[in-house]
Design an enzyme around this catalytic site. Structure first.
Site, PDB file in Angstrom:
ATOM      1  N   GLY B  51     -31.560  -7.008   9.043  1.00  0.00           N
ATOM      2  CA  GLY B  51     -31.751  -5.577   9.224  1.00  0.00           C
ATOM      3  C   GLY B  51     -32.732  -5.083  10.124  1.00  0.00           C
ATOM      4  O   GLY B  51     -32.723  -3.997  10.423  1.00  0.00           O
ATOM      5  N   CYS B 261      -2.252   6.452  -3.153  1.00  0.00           N
ATOM      6  CA  CYS B 261      -1.517   6.361  -1.716  1.00  0.00           C
ATOM      7  C   CYS B 261      -0.456   6.720  -1.726  1.00  0.00           C
ATOM      8  O   CYS B 261       0.630   6.276  -2.569  1.00  0.00           O
ATOM      9  CB  CYS B 261      -1.728   4.684  -1.185  1.00  0.00           C
ATOM     10  SG  CYS B 261      -1.075   4.628   0.445  1.00  0.00           S
ATOM     11  N   CYS B 264       1.879   3.171  -0.954  1.00  0.00           N
ATOM     12  CA  CYS B 264       2.028   2.069  -1.586  1.00  0.00           C
ATOM     13  C   CYS B 264       1.718   2.260  -3.051  1.00  0.00           C
ATOM     14  O   CYS B 264       1.827   1.410  -3.943  1.00  0.00           O
ATOM     15  CB  CYS B 264       1.071   0.905  -1.200  1.00  0.00           C
ATOM     16  SG  CYS B 264      -0.668   1.148  -1.254  1.00  0.00           S
ATOM     17  N   CYS B 287      -3.627   4.900   2.108  1.00  0.00           N
ATOM     18  CA  CYS B 287      -4.973   4.013   2.124  1.00  0.00           C
ATOM     19  C   CYS B 287      -5.390   3.963   3.669  1.00  0.00           C
ATOM     20  O   CYS B 287      -4.914   4.298   4.653  1.00  0.00           O
ATOM     21  CB  CYS B 287      -3.923   2.532   2.064  1.00  0.00           C
ATOM     22  SG  CYS B 287      -3.709   2.143   0.454  1.00  0.00           S
ATOM     23  N   CYS B 293      -1.978  -1.837   3.027  1.00  0.00           N
ATOM     24  CA  CYS B 293      -1.305  -1.033   2.552  1.00  0.00           C
ATOM     25  C   CYS B 293       0.079  -1.559   2.847  1.00  0.00           C
ATOM     26  O   CYS B 293       0.980  -1.739   1.787  1.00  0.00           O
ATOM     27  CB  CYS B 293      -1.433   0.316   3.172  1.00  0.00           C
ATOM     28  SG  CYS B 293      -0.502   1.617   2.422  1.00  0.00           S
TER      29      CYS B 293
END
Lengths: 253, 308, 280
Positions: B51, B261, B264, B287, B293
């Site tokens: 981090g 979606c 799909c 998607c 997808c």
């Protein structure tokens, strides 16, 4: 130094002011005061203005710092302390609890109502809030402060009302020694009567009182002994009748 | 982090005298070896202090700063001959920027490319994490425009450095508090601030909230590169990544109830809204991850190939 | 009787410019300047010491340039000090000189051990953040993470400092001076610090507004039992809030005592002049 019964014992108390703003001029306010007070005794200080009455009260309370001498106070605990040699913090702690001071004027307070002021005075001296509040109510009633004024900011009240609030705050708990500096000077006859009664009761409860009054009648009525001061010294001390006679004669001369 | 992974980075930090395969007309990975080593050292520091934003000497690249130059430098510094690269832009392998970056990596290394995470080892991405689960084989390289999570609350660089050094994130919390007071919810959607390994707060690039939980205790290594800001930071595998949120305000990912979606039919992937057009009428959802997808459609209709 | 201090300051000193102790010889109240002719340095404060007990308020009074704010800033950590010791009972039970702490640990004291109320609210508050948000900053710094409880606590504090709750979610920059000062007090008290430093808390406010803020401070000091240091040039403020005080002049303490004693029986020539001027 002091015998064991004494609540207060002053020896050789002096106070000089050095006024640096006026070329270091020295003003002697007290020139060696010896004074003993017994429990339950009401000692009134008499004398013309400038005799050192208020200075003596303030030197005992340490609003003035004594130049020399001792001020021995017997505490509630039975211990004896020399007030001028205490630290500031120790003195601040004793104030209100073992030694009380009621001046002519209400000291700088936030904008609070009479009931709040008197209650807080009790709390600051170790009472619990409910007890302090009850005591404050009793005391205010006794001093004829109308209930409708209890939550009015004290700053807008009259001089006489402020003085009574001040007295109520100063007497809410019973100190060993109570110093009174003209506590009834601004009161009309009826309210003055109530205030004097309150002060008289304190004495009968065993509180030692050292007081300055501007009028002889109050002294006659309350004092068990009168101490006459002149020029920063105790000139005479004794039975009220005796001292008052000397006083009034002095006034006639 | 797993030892082999650290070893992998360390191995790559070793000097390579003649890294270029004979058929490349540039040094392997375009960067000179000294640049690679400096970037790898920055990466090692970043991995060792999860981090923490490690400054590095960001190079001029054949892409403009702000167009993935930070991610590209990391990719080129860690890529090896055995890697397979995937590059996406907002989940799409065919985005212009993704295509260009991929071409650059492939042409300067000769390694194979793929669109499928399963086949890839090095995934450079702008603003998404692929829907497929990633694991120890993968290194995720995220392009970062603004690496400083506290930029919104403080501009003084020295004060920012102090706040990170002392983990003094009270003002970040105040900004979340103010957001919630003003809007009723925490409105921050992308680049949600997260506490890494209980110590440093990072900006999670602008990935959507949807992807944030997948950084937590992940099996893969994530490297964040900001070329313009010259910072690299990392989330090693198996590291805590906690979105900053109040105990009584749960962190929630984006979900539009009922959205599916259009290609799909999925309602379990991150969907983006395609605005309404004059030709097609009302808006719809698709998607974000185009390769996922495509494979999802294939699973449902194995006979159908790719839709137009 | 009262060894129980919450804050103890000893031999605190601050010299601006080269640290050449010869500057102490030609500065101070007797010389009448804080600037050394010999070294060119300014002795902003030197040999300053006092103790404050829980529930006690100590005043520091003096004119501008007397060094009173320097003392406060050195205790608070806003300024580095040249010499001295500062102890807090809440830190290592008063055995660690906090001036020796590293800057990071020093700053952390400001979360819950030591709060400061500045004359200028902009120094203690963020004007582009709401009143509640300013308090939230103090609370989150102390680890509060529950939004509802932060809101409740902020509301409680604002109520206590007499800020209308309807203004809790307004930016502090839209508040009047007196209201800002109340928010600053609320923020300072958020984590119930045992010691609070107040630097000219009512200076610059209109008289009636100042009186209200003063009332509030007095009530808060009485009710919280906090140890307070009140820095002011104004005897009315010192008289209202404190039982003891020190008088500063040209960087040195010239006199210390019970507040009523200092007002009625000041000893040092400078104190007499100061009191005389206030009474005039």
């Amino acid at each position: 130094m002091s015998t064991h019964e004494h609540i207060l014992s002053c020896r050789g108390l002096t106070k000089d002011f050095v006024l640096h703003t006026i070329d270091g001029r020295r003003v002697e306010a007290l020139r060696g005061v010896d004074l003993d007070i017994l429990p339950g005794e009401h000692v009134a200080l008499a004398g013309s203005s400038g005799a050192g009455k208020s200075s003596l009260l303030k030197c005992i309370y340490r609003t003035y710092e004594p130049t020399s001498g001792s001020v021995v106070l017997r505490l509630r605990s039975g211990a004896e302390v020399d007030l001028p040699s205490l630290s500031d913090q120790e003195m601040a702690h004793l104030r209100g609890r073992d030694i009380g001071y009621v001046s002519q004027f209400l000291r700088a307070e936030p904008r609070r109502g009479p009931l709040d002021i008197v209650t807080r005075a009790g709390v600051s001296r170790g009472m619990d809030r409910a007890t302090a509040r009850d005591a404050a109510a009793v005391s205010l009633k006794r001093l004829n402060i109308e209930e409708k004024l209890w939550d009015v900011h004290a700053s807008v009240l009259s001089g006489g009302e402020k003085q009574r609030i001040n007295l109520a705050a100063g007497t809410i708990s019973s100190p060993q020694l109570l110093l009174l500096d003209e506590p009834v000077s601004a009161l009309d006859p009826a309210n003055r009567e109530a205030a004097l009664e309150l002060i008289g009761d304190l004495t009968s409860q065993g509180v030692a009182v050292l007081a300055v009054f501007h009028d002889i009648e109050a002294m006659e009525r309350l004092a068990s002994r009168i101490v006459l001061m002149r020029n920063g010294r105790v000139e005479m001390s004794g039975n009220p009748d005796l001292v008052l006679e000397v006083l009034t004669q002095g006034a006639r001369v | 982090m797993s030892t082999p992974l650290l070893q992998q980075v360390i191995d790559r930090s070793a000097p390579i005298d003649d890294a270029s395969p004979a058929d490349l007309d540039v040094n392997f990975g375009l960067l000179d070896e000294y640049s690679k080593r400096e970037i790898r050292r920055a990466i090692l520091t970043a991995v060792a202090v999860p981090g923490y934003q490690v400054p590095f000497g960001s190079r001029e690249m054949p892409v403009a700063r702000g167009w993935g130059s930070g991610g590209l430098q990391i990719s080129l510094a860690v890529v090896g001959p055995d890697d397979v690269v995937k590059v996406i832009d907002q989940g799409d392998d065919e985005g212009v920027n993704a295509v260009n970056l991929r071409r650059l990596i492939v042409s300067s290394t000769g390694i194979p490319e793929s669109t499928t995470p399963e086949d890839s080892t090095l995934i450079q991405t702008r603003h998404r994490i692929p829907e497929d689960p990633l694991d120890e084989r993968h290194t995720l390289i995220l392009q970062v425009p603004v690496p400083e999570p506290l930029r919104g609350v403080e501009r003084d660089m020295r004060e920012l450095a102090r706040m990170h050094a002392e983990a003094d994130y009270a003002r970040m919390w105040v900004s979340l508090y103010e957001d919630k007071v003003r809007n009723g919810v925490i409105t921050r959607t992308t680049g949600y601030p997260c506490l890494v390994h209980g110590r440093y707060v990072i900006a999670t690039t602008p990935i959507p909230r949807w992807d944030v939980p997948r950084l937590h205790q992940s099996r893969f290594l994530s490297l964040f590169g900001a070329g313009r800001e010259k910072r690299i930071y990392a989330v090693p595998p198996h590291t805590d990544v906690e979105p900053l949120t109040f105990e009584d305000v749960p962190f929630e990912v984006e979900i539009t109830p009922g959205a599916q979606c259009r290609s799909c039919g999925s309602s379990e992937s991150f969907l983006v809204e395609v605005p309404a057009t004059a030709a097609e009428g009302g808006g719809h959802w698709v998607c974000s991850d185009s390769d996922w997808c495509r494979r999802n459609r294939q699973r449902q209709h194995p006979s159908n190939g790719v839709e137009p | 009787m009262n060894n129980d201090w919450a804050l103890k300051v000893a031999s605190l000193g601050k010299i601006h410019g080269i640290t050449d102790l010869r500057a102490l010889e030609d500065t101070g109240p007797d010389i009448g300047t804080a600037k050394s002719a010999l070294t060119g340095s300014i002795v902003a404060a030197w040999d300053v010491g006092f103790e404050v007990a829980p529930g006690e308020a100590l005043g520091v009074i003096g004119e501008s340039g007397s060094g009173k704010s320097t003392v406060m800033r050195c205790i608070a950590g806003d300024q580095s000090s040249t010499a001295g010791e500062v102890y807090l009972r809440s830190v290592d039970n008063g055995r660690t000189n906090v001036l020796d702490l590293d800057p990071s640990s020093r700053r952390r004291l400001r979360v819950a051990d030591l709060a400061v109320v500045y004359q200028d609210p902009a120094e203690g508050l963020r004007l582009n953040v709401t009143a509640g948000g300013n308090i939230a900053e103090a609370l989150t710094a102390a680890g509060w993470r529950h939004f509802g409880r932060i809101r409740d606590r902020a509301a409680e504090l604002l109520e206590r400092t007499e800020v209308p709750l309807s203004r809790m979610d307004d930016l502090v920059g839209t508040f009047s001076g007196g209201m800002r000062q109340r928010v600053q007090l609320a923020k300072a008290l958020a984590n119930e610090p045992p010691v609070v430093l107040l630097d000219e808390p009512t200076t610059g406010l209109d008289a009636s507004v100042a009186a209200g803020v003063l009332d509030l401070i007095r009530n808060l000091l009485e009710e919280t039992g906090v140890a307070a240091v009140v820095v002011s040039h104004d005897f009315a403020v010192i008289e209202m809030l404190t039982t003891r005080c020190v008088v500063m002049n040209h960087g040195r303490i010239v006199e210390a005592g019970l507040t009523d004693r200092l007002l009625e029986d000041p000893h040092h020539p400078y104190s007499q002049r100061l009191v005389g001027a206030a009474r005039a």
